[in-house]
Enzyme design. Structure first.
Site, PDB file in Angstrom:
ATOM      1  N   LYS A 103       0.841  -1.191   0.000  1.00 62.75           N
ATOM      2  CA  LYS A 103       0.000   0.000   0.000  1.00 62.75           C
ATOM      3  C   LYS A 103       0.883   1.249   0.000  1.00 62.75           C
ATOM      4  O   LYS A 103       1.835   1.343   0.784  1.00 62.75           O
ATOM      5  CB  LYS A 103      -0.906  -0.009   1.238  1.00 62.75           C
ATOM      6  CG  LYS A 103      -1.987   1.049   1.230  1.00 62.75           C
ATOM      7  CD  LYS A 103      -2.889   0.884   2.447  1.00 62.75           C
ATOM      8  CE  LYS A 103      -3.988   1.925   2.460  1.00 62.75           C
ATOM      9  NZ  LYS A 103      -4.855   1.804   3.661  1.00 62.75           N
ATOM     10  N   HIS A 105      -0.277   4.499   0.352  1.00 66.68           N
ATOM     11  CA  HIS A 105      -0.833   5.635   1.083  1.00 66.68           C
ATOM     12  C   HIS A 105      -1.287   5.177   2.467  1.00 66.68           C
ATOM     13  O   HIS A 105      -1.221   3.991   2.796  1.00 66.68           O
ATOM     14  CB  HIS A 105      -2.012   6.235   0.318  1.00 66.68           C
ATOM     15  CG  HIS A 105      -3.126   5.261   0.087  1.00 66.68           C
ATOM     16  ND1 HIS A 105      -3.111   4.345  -0.948  1.00 66.68           N
ATOM     17  CD2 HIS A 105      -4.278   5.027   0.776  1.00 66.68           C
ATOM     18  CE1 HIS A 105      -4.217   3.611  -0.901  1.00 66.68           C
ATOM     19  NE2 HIS A 105      -4.930   4.002   0.132  1.00 66.68           N
TER      20      HIS A 105
END
Length: 210
Positions: A103, A105
């Site tokens: 991921k 963010h």
């Protein structure tokens, strides 16, 4: 065989977790049977699953600080098990699982849950060659203060597959000598149960034993 193991076999047969036919497994081999843990798809199913795993953990007297579940099927296993451990056995154990993709963010990274440290217990569904477990071990070994000593799966297929590239048999037992690998049941346990109940489960018996 302990009663909770028999209950587990009955449940996977009732829910059709065990399917018979012709299946290509993740390992690349073909099999006459397949265990689909994706069919544990109701709230009560997960409650039952958590009870079975937690009971096995307590019976085996496994010492650990964190449970880890490989994405994706390991996620509901560790969540339901953590809840049952806290609810019935008063053990407030942390859990962690990985993402398939990193991921970029928010909290970022590939991990979700508690920090990886101490003795980590890996929980998974079915073990064939242990591919997902090996990947989990690699993730956990990156952390200085963490180690994997124990692995618990629901079902051990008891496969011993010859890898032509490495010219050796590919199974999780040969991967790490210091690992203690447990299973709630094995394919042998299922066959033994089917043998005692041939009439009720004739479709399974005729295919698996053929």
């Amino acid at each position: 065989m302990e009663s909770y193991k028999t209950d587990f076999i009955k449940f996977i047969l009732k829910k059709k977790i065990l399917s018979v036919g012709s299946f290509k497994l993740k390992s690349g081999i073909y099999s006459k049977y397949f265990f689909n843990f994706g069919l544990f798809n109701k709230g009560k199913d997960l409650c039952f699953l958590g009870k079975i795993y937690a009971k096995a953990i307590i019976d085996l007297k496994i010492k650990f600080n964190l449970i880890f579940g490989p994405a994706y099927k390991g996620i509901p296993i560790i969540l339901s098990t953590a809840i049952e451990l806290a609810k019935k056995y008063k053990l407030n154990i942390g859990y962690c699982f990985n993402r398939k993709e990193k991921k970029k963010h928010g909290e970022q990274g590939i991990l979700v849950g508690d920090k990886i440290k101490g003795n980590v217990l890996i929980l998974d569904d079915v073990i064939t060659t242990g591919t997902s477990i090996k990947e989990s071990i690699k993730i956990i070994n990156k952390y200085k203060y963490a180690k994997v000593n124990y692995i618990l799966v629901a079902i051990d297929r008891k496969e011993n597959i010859f890898d032509k590239k490495s010219f050796r048999y590919n199974n999780i037992s040969s991967y790490k000598k210091h690992l203690s690998i447990f299973s709630i049941i094995t394919i042998s346990d299922i066959i033994s149960y089917l043998r005692k109940n041939k009439k009720q489960y004739s479709d399974y018996w005729n295919v698996i034993i053929d």
